[in-house]
Design a protein around this motif. Structure first.
Motif, PDB file in Angstrom:
ATOM      1  N   ILE A  12       0.856  -1.185   0.000  1.00  0.00           N
ATOM      2  CA  ILE A  12       0.000   0.000   0.000  1.00  0.00           C
ATOM      3  C   ILE A  12       0.891   1.233   0.000  1.00  0.00           C
ATOM      4  CG2 ILE A  12      -1.801   1.296   1.222  1.00  0.00           C
ATOM      5  CD1 ILE A  12      -2.595  -1.319   2.615  1.00  0.00           C
ATOM      6  N   HIS A  13       0.592   2.155  -0.886  1.00  0.00           N
ATOM      7  CA  HIS A  13       1.257   3.472  -0.836  1.00  0.00           C
ATOM      8  C   HIS A  13       0.211   4.482  -0.393  1.00  0.00           C
ATOM      9  CE1 HIS A  13       2.698   7.389  -2.461  1.00  0.00           C
ATOM     10  NE2 HIS A  13       3.828   6.957  -1.940  1.00  0.00           N
ATOM     11  N   VAL A  14       0.458   5.112   0.747  1.00  0.00           N
ATOM     12  CA  VAL A  14      -0.463   6.110   1.288  1.00  0.00           C
ATOM     13  C   VAL A  14       0.130   7.495   1.075  1.00  0.00           C
ATOM     14  CG1 VAL A  14      -1.694   6.941   3.325  1.00  0.00           C
ATOM     15  CG2 VAL A  14      -1.293   4.480   3.026  1.00  0.00           C
ATOM     16  N   SER A  90       3.371  11.994  12.810  1.00  0.00           N
ATOM     17  CA  SER A  90       3.572  10.978  13.847  1.00  0.00           C
ATOM     18  C   SER A  90       2.269  10.249  14.160  1.00  0.00           C
ATOM     19  CB  SER A  90       4.131  11.619  15.117  1.00  0.00           C
ATOM     20  OG  SER A  90       5.425  12.151  14.886  1.00  0.00           O
ATOM     21  N   GLN A  91       1.152  10.989  14.165  1.00  0.00           N
ATOM     22  CA  GLN A  91      -0.155  10.363  14.368  1.00  0.00           C
ATOM     23  C   GLN A  91      -0.445   9.343  13.271  1.00  0.00           C
ATOM     24  OE1 GLN A  91      -2.523  14.268  14.919  1.00  0.00           O
ATOM     25  NE2 GLN A  91      -3.818  12.709  15.869  1.00  0.00           N
ATOM     26  N   ILE A  92      -0.155   9.746  12.044  1.00  0.00           N
ATOM     27  CA  ILE A  92      -0.422   8.885  10.901  1.00  0.00           C
ATOM     28  C   ILE A  92       0.476   7.653  10.942  1.00  0.00           C
ATOM     29  CG2 ILE A  92      -0.342   8.761   8.375  1.00  0.00           C
ATOM     30  CD1 ILE A  92      -0.933  11.845   8.452  1.00  0.00           C
ATOM     31  N   ARG A  93       1.731   7.864  11.309  1.00  0.00           N
ATOM     32  CA  ARG A  93       2.663   6.731  11.411  1.00  0.00           C
ATOM     33  C   ARG A  93       2.171   5.726  12.458  1.00  0.00           C
ATOM     34  NH1 ARG A  93       8.298   5.695  10.823  1.00  0.00           N
ATOM     35  NH2 ARG A  93       8.593   3.557  11.531  1.00  0.00           N
ATOM     36  N   GLU A  94       1.579   6.213  13.542  1.00  0.00           N
ATOM     37  CA  GLU A  94       1.063   5.319  14.573  1.00  0.00           C
ATOM     38  C   GLU A  94      -0.097   4.486  14.034  1.00  0.00           C
ATOM     39  OE1 GLU A  94      -1.388   3.679  17.543  1.00  0.00           O
ATOM     40  OE2 GLU A  94      -2.034   5.473  16.439  1.00  0.00           O
ATOM     41  N   ILE A  95      -0.926   5.094  13.187  1.00  0.00           N
ATOM     42  CA  ILE A  95      -2.022   4.360  12.561  1.00  0.00           C
ATOM     43  C   ILE A  95      -1.464   3.255  11.664  1.00  0.00           C
ATOM     44  CG2 ILE A  95      -3.930   4.535  10.901  1.00  0.00           C
ATOM     45  CD1 ILE A  95      -4.404   7.392  12.021  1.00  0.00           C
ATOM     46  N   SER A 107       8.455  10.707   3.130  1.00  0.00           N
ATOM     47  CA  SER A 107       8.464  12.080   3.637  1.00  0.00           C
ATOM     48  C   SER A 107       7.429  12.133   4.745  1.00  0.00           C
ATOM     49  CB  SER A 107       8.133  13.077   2.518  1.00  0.00           C
ATOM     50  OG  SER A 107       6.855  12.817   1.988  1.00  0.00           O
ATOM     51  N   LEU A 108       7.119  13.323   5.228  1.00  0.00           N
ATOM     52  CA  LEU A 108       6.126  13.435   6.296  1.00  0.00           C
ATOM     53  C   LEU A 108       4.742  13.006   5.841  1.00  0.00           C
ATOM     54  CD1 LEU A 108       7.031  16.865   7.959  1.00  0.00           C
ATOM     55  CD2 LEU A 108       7.571  14.571   8.785  1.00  0.00           C
ATOM     56  N   ASP A 109       4.480  13.075   4.537  1.00  0.00           N
ATOM     57  CA  ASP A 109       3.107  12.865   4.077  1.00  0.00           C
ATOM     58  C   ASP A 109       2.894  11.648   3.192  1.00  0.00           C
ATOM     59  OD1 ASP A 109       4.562  13.911   1.996  1.00  0.00           O
ATOM     60  OD2 ASP A 109       3.026  15.312   1.339  1.00  0.00           O
ATOM     61  N   GLU A 110       3.875  10.779   3.056  1.00  0.00           N
ATOM     62  CA  GLU A 110       3.643   9.572   2.271  1.00  0.00           C
ATOM     63  C   GLU A 110       4.551   8.440   2.731  1.00  0.00           C
ATOM     64  OE1 GLU A 110       4.916   9.420  -1.864  1.00  0.00           O
ATOM     65  OE2 GLU A 110       6.054  11.279  -1.589  1.00  0.00           O
ATOM     66  N   ALA A 111       4.085   7.218   2.506  1.00  0.00           N
ATOM     67  CA  ALA A 111       4.842   6.043   2.934  1.00  0.00           C
ATOM     68  C   ALA A 111       4.383   4.805   2.185  1.00  0.00           C
ATOM     69  CB  ALA A 111       4.677   5.825   4.440  1.00  0.00           C
ATOM     70  N   PHE A 153       6.336   0.275  -7.177  1.00  0.00           N
ATOM     71  CA  PHE A 153       6.206   1.140  -8.342  1.00  0.00           C
ATOM     72  C   PHE A 153       4.741   1.379  -8.701  1.00  0.00           C
ATOM     73  CE2 PHE A 153       5.816   1.238 -13.066  1.00  0.00           C
ATOM     74  CZ  PHE A 153       6.340   2.507 -13.267  1.00  0.00           C
ATOM     75  N   ILE A 154       3.972   0.303  -8.803  1.00  0.00           N
ATOM     76  CA  ILE A 154       2.570   0.450  -9.205  1.00  0.00           C
ATOM     77  C   ILE A 154       1.716   0.992  -8.071  1.00  0.00           C
ATOM     78  CG2 ILE A 154       0.530  -0.800 -10.006  1.00  0.00           C
ATOM     79  CD1 ILE A 154       2.306  -2.539 -11.669  1.00  0.00           C
ATOM     80  N   ALA A 155       2.017   0.634  -6.827  1.00  0.00           N
ATOM     81  CA  ALA A 155       1.245   1.166  -5.702  1.00  0.00           C
ATOM     82  C   ALA A 155       1.343   2.687  -5.649  1.00  0.00           C
ATOM     83  CB  ALA A 155       1.725   0.556  -4.394  1.00  0.00           C
ATOM     84  N   LYS A 156       2.540   3.218  -5.924  1.00  0.00           N
ATOM     85  CA  LYS A 156       2.722   4.674  -5.896  1.00  0.00           C
ATOM     86  C   LYS A 156       1.961   5.336  -7.047  1.00  0.00           C
ATOM     87  CE  LYS A 156       6.270   8.281  -5.706  1.00  0.00           C
ATOM     88  NZ  LYS A 156       5.709   8.979  -4.531  1.00  0.00           N
TER      89      LYS A 156
END
Length: 365
Positions: A12-14, A90-95, A107-111, A153-156
């Motif tokens: 999953i790419h969020v 940090s909140q999102i990373r905990e989720i 980065s701070l906004d994607e993973a 690659f495709i998830a992103k």
């Protein structure tokens, strides 16, 4: 070609939607529904992020603020609050951590998340993606888009397909066809100049790229050609690396007209510093070594670097050191066609995460 992994991964790419601007609109109701740009409004300012209302006018990140203001006269500039963005990140990373231990922030906004191991026994990568997006909305008041597929690659690519607040699922049998229908400019790593080069070679889509053999890729793109050869076929065997640490962060610009005067080079360097500083902030990076790169009109490339005793943690220090490095090549003996700046010697900021056992009967759907 690389060996195919024994087990099909569930990746999953969020990607948060207009993250910085969305945080500002969430925290200040007066900004909601209005075109907002996070960044400086000065002559040398650069847009770090733009709300979707601003994007409708063509405003985008890394755009000079004066250009953004010209395209959207009602644009509201907001100074960045990186501590606030880091706290939400940090909140999102905990989720994310509730569903997998294999998390690779970009980065701070994607993973990237590898949910093959199915930590909670949900049984479906799509259900996990939906649960993550719902939790982000409920707990932060923000929206996220996600791509679910069998490789990074495709998830992103998929996470960008239905933005904002969207979800896109690409199954293994759909991968090559999905990539074939995309313009090559959508490929991660293919910038404007690479896309321009491909267009001159008669390649504009993934399908056209997939028609080329490995020799063609090696001839025109060198070692990078192997990545393009596999990407065009929907192949990417890179694992989600929870311990990945960026070794450097930088930016460079190639100019259609060579820069010759000191004033031109100083202005060009300031623009690059703005871009590098934005990327440093997005990644919460710290480093001790700054490298200046210059390529002359005869394609000869030189670098100048300096390592300092303390971490470079603010734009002023990076700008001062960058201009000091530029001093070392002044006056230029011929025109400069490329200029770049890179922060390296980055401090490690990733935690080592434990492995867990894979779960059986796990599907995308």
């Amino acid at each position: 070609m690389e060996e195919k992994p024994a087990v099909i991964r569930k990746i999953i790419h969020v990607d948060m939607d207009a993250f910085y601007a969305s945080v500002e609109q969430r925290d200040n109701p007066d900004l909601r529904g209005k075109p907002v740009a996070v960044g400086g409004s000065s002559k040398r300012g650069v847009v770090a992020a733009a709300s979707y209302e601003a994007r409708a006018f063509g405003v985008r990140s890394a755009m000079p603020s004066v250009t953004a203001q010209r395209q959207c006269p009602d644009l509201i500039f907001v100074k960045p609050r990186f501590e606030a963005y880091k706290a939400v990140s940090s909140q999102i990373r905990e989720i994310f951590g509730r569903y997998t231990d294999l998390i690779q922030p970009l980065s701070l906004d994607e993973a990237y998340l590898d949910v093959t191991q199915d930590k909670q026994g949900v049984g479906s990568a799509v259900k996990i993606a939906k649960a993550i997006r719902a939790a982000i909305r409920e707990e932060t008041g923000l929206t996220a888009s996600a791509g679910v597929s069998y490789n990074k690659f495709i998830a992103k690519l998929a996470s960008d397909q239905n933005k904002p607040d969207g979800l896109c699922v690409i199954l293994p049998e759909q991968g090559p066809g999905f990539v074939a229908g995309l313009p090559v400019r959508r490929f991660h790593g293919v910038g404007p100049r690479a896309a321009e080069k491909m267009a001159k070679l008669g390649v504009n889509t993934g399908a056209e790229l997939a028609q080329k053999d490995e020799a063609w890729f090696a001839r025109h793109f060198g070692s990078w050609g192997n990545y393009l050869f596999q990407a065009a076929r929907g192949i990417d065997h890179r694992p989600v690396n929870a311990n990945a640490v960026r070794k450097s962060i930088g930016a460079e610009s190639t100019y259609f007209e060579d820069k010759r005067s000191e004033a031109e080079l100083r202005d060009a360097l300031e623009e690059i510093i703005d871009t590098v500083w934005d990327r440093i902030h997005r990644n919460q990076a710290r480093g001790r070594t700054l490298v200046l790169k210059a390529r002359y009109s005869d394609f000869r490339t030189i670098t100048r670097s300096r390592t300092v005793g303390q971490m470079l943690t603010d734009r002023t220090a990076i700008a001062q050191l960058g201009h000091a490095l530029l001093d070392q090549i002044m006056p230029v003996e011929m025109g400069v066609r490329l200029l770049g700046l890179t922060l390296s010697g980055l401090a490690e900021q990733r935690d080592v995460l434990p492995d867990s056992k894979p779960q059986a009967h796990f599907t995308f759907d």
